[in-house]
Scaffold this motif. Structure first.
Motif, mmCIF file in Angstrom:
data_model
loop_
_atom_site.group_PDB
_atom_site.id
_atom_site.type_symbol
_atom_site.label_atom_id
_atom_site.label_comp_id
_atom_site.label_asym_id
_atom_site.label_seq_id
_atom_site.Cartn_x
_atom_site.Cartn_y
_atom_site.Cartn_z
ATOM 1 N N PHE A 75 -10.130 5.997 6.784
ATOM 2 C CA PHE A 75 -9.551 7.192 7.400
ATOM 3 C C PHE A 75 -10.610 8.294 7.422
ATOM 4 C CE2 PHE A 75 -5.847 4.841 5.796
ATOM 5 C CZ PHE A 75 -5.069 4.798 6.948
ATOM 6 N N ARG A 107 -13.427 14.058 0.798
ATOM 7 C CA ARG A 107 -14.290 13.239 -0.085
ATOM 8 C C ARG A 107 -15.572 14.013 -0.400
ATOM 9 N NH1 ARG A 107 -11.561 8.622 2.276
ATOM 10 N NH2 ARG A 107 -12.629 8.764 4.274
ATOM 11 N N PHE A 152 -2.026 4.369 -4.154
ATOM 12 C CA PHE A 152 -1.889 4.157 -2.696
ATOM 13 C C PHE A 152 -3.297 4.118 -2.090
ATOM 14 C CE2 PHE A 152 1.578 6.812 -4.279
ATOM 15 C CZ PHE A 152 2.698 6.099 -3.904
ATOM 16 N N ALA A 153 -4.176 3.332 -2.707
ATOM 17 C CA ALA A 153 -5.619 3.485 -2.469
ATOM 18 C C ALA A 153 -6.107 2.817 -1.194
ATOM 19 C CB ALA A 153 -6.377 2.922 -3.658
ATOM 20 N N HIS A 154 -5.290 1.955 -0.567
ATOM 21 C CA HIS A 154 -5.699 1.298 0.670
ATOM 22 C C HIS A 154 -6.981 0.498 0.401
ATOM 23 C CE1 HIS A 154 -5.085 0.693 4.883
ATOM 24 N NE2 HIS A 154 -6.243 1.228 5.233
ATOM 25 N N PHE A 177 -11.684 6.440 -1.432
ATOM 26 C CA PHE A 177 -11.889 7.498 -2.432
ATOM 27 C C PHE A 177 -12.479 6.928 -3.718
ATOM 28 C CE2 PHE A 177 -9.029 10.109 0.161
ATOM 29 C CZ PHE A 177 -9.616 11.357 0.022
ATOM 30 N N ASP A 194 -3.009 -0.424 -5.191
ATOM 31 C CA ASP A 194 -2.325 -0.526 -3.894
ATOM 32 C C ASP A 194 -1.372 -1.710 -3.963
ATOM 33 O OD1 ASP A 194 -2.919 0.760 -0.902
ATOM 34 O OD2 ASP A 194 -1.954 -1.204 -0.833
ATOM 35 N N LEU A 195 -0.278 -1.622 -3.212
ATOM 36 C CA LEU A 195 0.678 -2.740 -3.175
ATOM 37 C C LEU A 195 0.035 -3.996 -2.604
ATOM 38 C CD1 LEU A 195 4.113 -1.622 -1.667
ATOM 39 C CD2 LEU A 195 3.700 -2.638 -3.913
ATOM 40 N N TYR A 221 -5.698 -5.442 1.010
ATOM 41 C CA TYR A 221 -6.425 -4.162 1.042
ATOM 42 C C TYR A 221 -7.347 -4.054 -0.168
ATOM 43 C CZ TYR A 221 -3.418 -2.348 4.798
ATOM 44 O OH TYR A 221 -2.758 -2.137 5.990
ATOM 45 N N GLU A 248 -0.206 -3.468 -7.101
ATOM 46 C CA GLU A 248 1.016 -3.081 -7.800
ATOM 47 C C GLU A 248 1.651 -1.870 -7.130
ATOM 48 O OE1 GLU A 248 0.082 -1.975 -11.832
ATOM 49 O OE2 GLU A 248 2.124 -2.419 -12.494
ATOM 50 N N ASP A 249 2.938 -1.687 -7.356
ATOM 51 C CA ASP A 249 3.622 -0.486 -6.917
ATOM 52 C C ASP A 249 3.103 0.714 -7.733
ATOM 53 O OD1 ASP A 249 6.067 0.901 -5.641
ATOM 54 O OD2 ASP A 249 6.306 1.288 -7.772
ATOM 55 N N SER A 250 2.803 1.805 -7.044
ATOM 56 C CA SER A 250 2.196 2.958 -7.729
ATOM 57 C C SER A 250 3.116 3.535 -8.810
ATOM 58 C CB SER A 250 1.844 4.051 -6.726
ATOM 59 O OG SER A 250 0.780 3.623 -5.911
ATOM 60 N N ASP A 306 -2.178 9.522 -2.386
ATOM 61 C CA ASP A 306 -2.273 9.574 -0.920
ATOM 62 C C ASP A 306 -1.282 8.570 -0.324
ATOM 63 O OD1 ASP A 306 -3.021 10.010 1.668
ATOM 64 O OD2 ASP A 306 -4.975 9.041 1.525
ATOM 65 N N PRO A 313 1.780 6.767 1.926
ATOM 66 C CA PRO A 313 2.132 6.785 3.345
ATOM 67 C C PRO A 313 3.302 7.749 3.566
ATOM 68 C CG PRO A 313 2.990 4.815 2.276
ATOM 69 C CD PRO A 313 2.200 5.549 1.242
ATOM 70 N N SER A 349 7.693 4.317 3.423
ATOM 71 C CA SER A 349 7.440 2.882 3.224
ATOM 72 C C SER A 349 8.647 2.210 2.590
ATOM 73 C CB SER A 349 6.189 2.651 2.375
ATOM 74 O OG SER A 349 6.478 2.813 1.006
#
Ligand SMILES: C[S@@+](CC[C@H](N)C(=O)[O-])C[C@H]1O[C@@H](n2cnc3c(N)ncnc32)[C@H](O)[C@@H]1O
Length: 381
Positions: free
Chosen positions: A193, A200, A216-218, A222, A237-238, A242, A263-265, A285, A287, A290
């Motif tokens: 992104f 950053r 939620f690091a994708h 970062f 991240d889930l 990713y 994992e779920d945040s 960060d 979404p 979701s």
């Protein structure tokens, strides 16, 4: 067109909604003259049959032709040409309404360019846009992608495709010298992104010797940027795919991947709290919306809850870094959400940085949706 849309069009807004059309019929893709009830020409646009009835491309009465489109792309380039940061090959050439090309985004990913359209009604201008891009940048490939609109769920959009040249599925791009591996033809899964670039950069001097929990690091942009400056990172991240791409991004910069957790945040936060594990920086960060097997998330309803959970694993004096890309949440409202979360966790927050979009994602003041990104850095007591 009724008086309401006339007022907005006169201010520079580019959309006409179906309810505002009082006369005239057009098919999607037709070029239409926009008239006030008194018969004054308010510009020329392209008709659509979705939740937008027409996108205005010019305010005077003239054609939407190759010369106009070329001039708009050239103007967007002129704004960016001398202003992009050094060693940066992932950037946005055209930011839709904010660059007077409604419904059109053009992104540069190294040697490849992706034109993303909001609607099939814009297809008639595609060739002229590709010509303009080719003349300016001579990319190895130009791809076409479609932007799904949550308001038009039932409309299935075609897959991205190559318009010109030979595309490479993966490309190494740089952001201020940091390498990222992106997939330009992957639609919403390109993997970086660039609108977060300035945030950053702002954070870069503040990582050395710190621990970062990136939720939620994708694909870990970062985390990689922080590790480049000497941070120890935990990247959550889930999605395992990713995280695999995050590992590749670390490797592309010669860095070890730190901890990568699929994992779920919320679950990760809960576990770290129970373990008594604390971090110097926690980055959120999420979404906008979701759904997962662990529940539903709404960036409008649930942000306060997320902040209070994050503050419970933030070390004393640590920094909370909280982002939202929801245009519907104003910066003021977002700060209110952070405050509510802080109150709940019985911590106090001091804002150090109130970040938004970089120069290649300009936000036209006459287009309120243009400024969607918020990234707030706060020091906690
Ligand atoms: C807006 S992106 C984050 C962008 C990222 N910070 C960056 O700069 O590249 C949202 C990410 O959150 C992940 N995600 C969604 N729900 C999640 C959850 N409950 N727990 C962990 N990750 C989640 C998605 O897989 C997606 O990668």
């Amino acid at each position: 067109m009724n008086g309401y849309s006339e007022k907005w069009l006169r201010q520079g807004f580019a959309w006409v909604y179906p309810a505002e059309v009082t006369a005239g019929k057009a098919r999607p893709g037709d070029v239409v003259r926009l008239m006030s009830p008194a018969g004054v020409v308010l510009g020329v646009g392209i008709a659509d049959d979705g939740w937008i009835a027409a996108r205005r491309f010019r305010e005077d009465d003239g054609p939407i032709d190759a010369a106009l489109l070329r001039a708009r792309v050239d103007a967007a380039w002129a704004l960016r040409r001398d202003a992009l940061p050094p060693d940066t090959t992932a950037w946005r050439l055209v930011n839709a309404e904010n660059d007077d090309l409604p419904g059109v985004r053009i992104d540069v990913w190294g040697t490849q360019v992706v034109i993303t359209l909001d609607a099939a009604a814009l297809t008639p201008i595609l060739d002229a846009l590709a010509d303009a891009v080719e003349a300016l940048l001579a990319p190895r490939a130009i791809l076409l992608a479609w932007r799904p609109d949550p308001r038009e769920k039932e409309r299935a959009l075609p897959a991205p495709r190559v318009l010109r040249g030979t595309a490479e599925p993966e490309e190494r791009v740089t952001e201020r010298g940091i390498a990222f591996l992106v997939r330009p033809g992957a639609g919403k899964d390109v993997g970086l992104f660039p609108d977060m670039r300035d945030n950053r950069a702002w954070l870069a001097p503040h990582w050395k010797g710190r621990s970062l929990l990136n939720l939620f690091a994708h694909t870990g942009a970062f985390s990689v940027a922080a590790a480049m400056e000497g941070a120890e990172t935990v990247t959550v991240d889930l999605s395992q795919p990713y995280l695999d791409r995050a590992a590749a991004n670390f490797a592309a910069n010669g860095l070890p991947p730190g901890e990568l957790l699929a994992e779920d945040s919320f679950k990760a936060l809960d576990r770290f709290r129970r373990q008594g594990r604390r971090f110097d920086r926690v980055l959120l960060d999420p979404p906008g919306h979701s759904h997962s097997k662990d529940g539903t998330w709404s960036g409008e309803q649930d942000y306060g809850r997320l902040v209070s959970a994050a503050l419970r694993v933030l070390a004393p004096g640590g920094w909370l870094i909280a982002a939202s890309n929801l245009g519907s949440v104003s910066p003021h409202r977002f700060q209110g959400m952070l405050l509510a979360g802080a109150r709940k966790a019985e911590r106090r927050l001091r804002m150090l940085h109130d970040g938004s979009q970089p120069l290649d994602f300009p936000a036209a003041l006459h287009f309120p949706e243009g400024r969607y990104l918020k990234l707030v850095v706060c020091a906690a007591d």
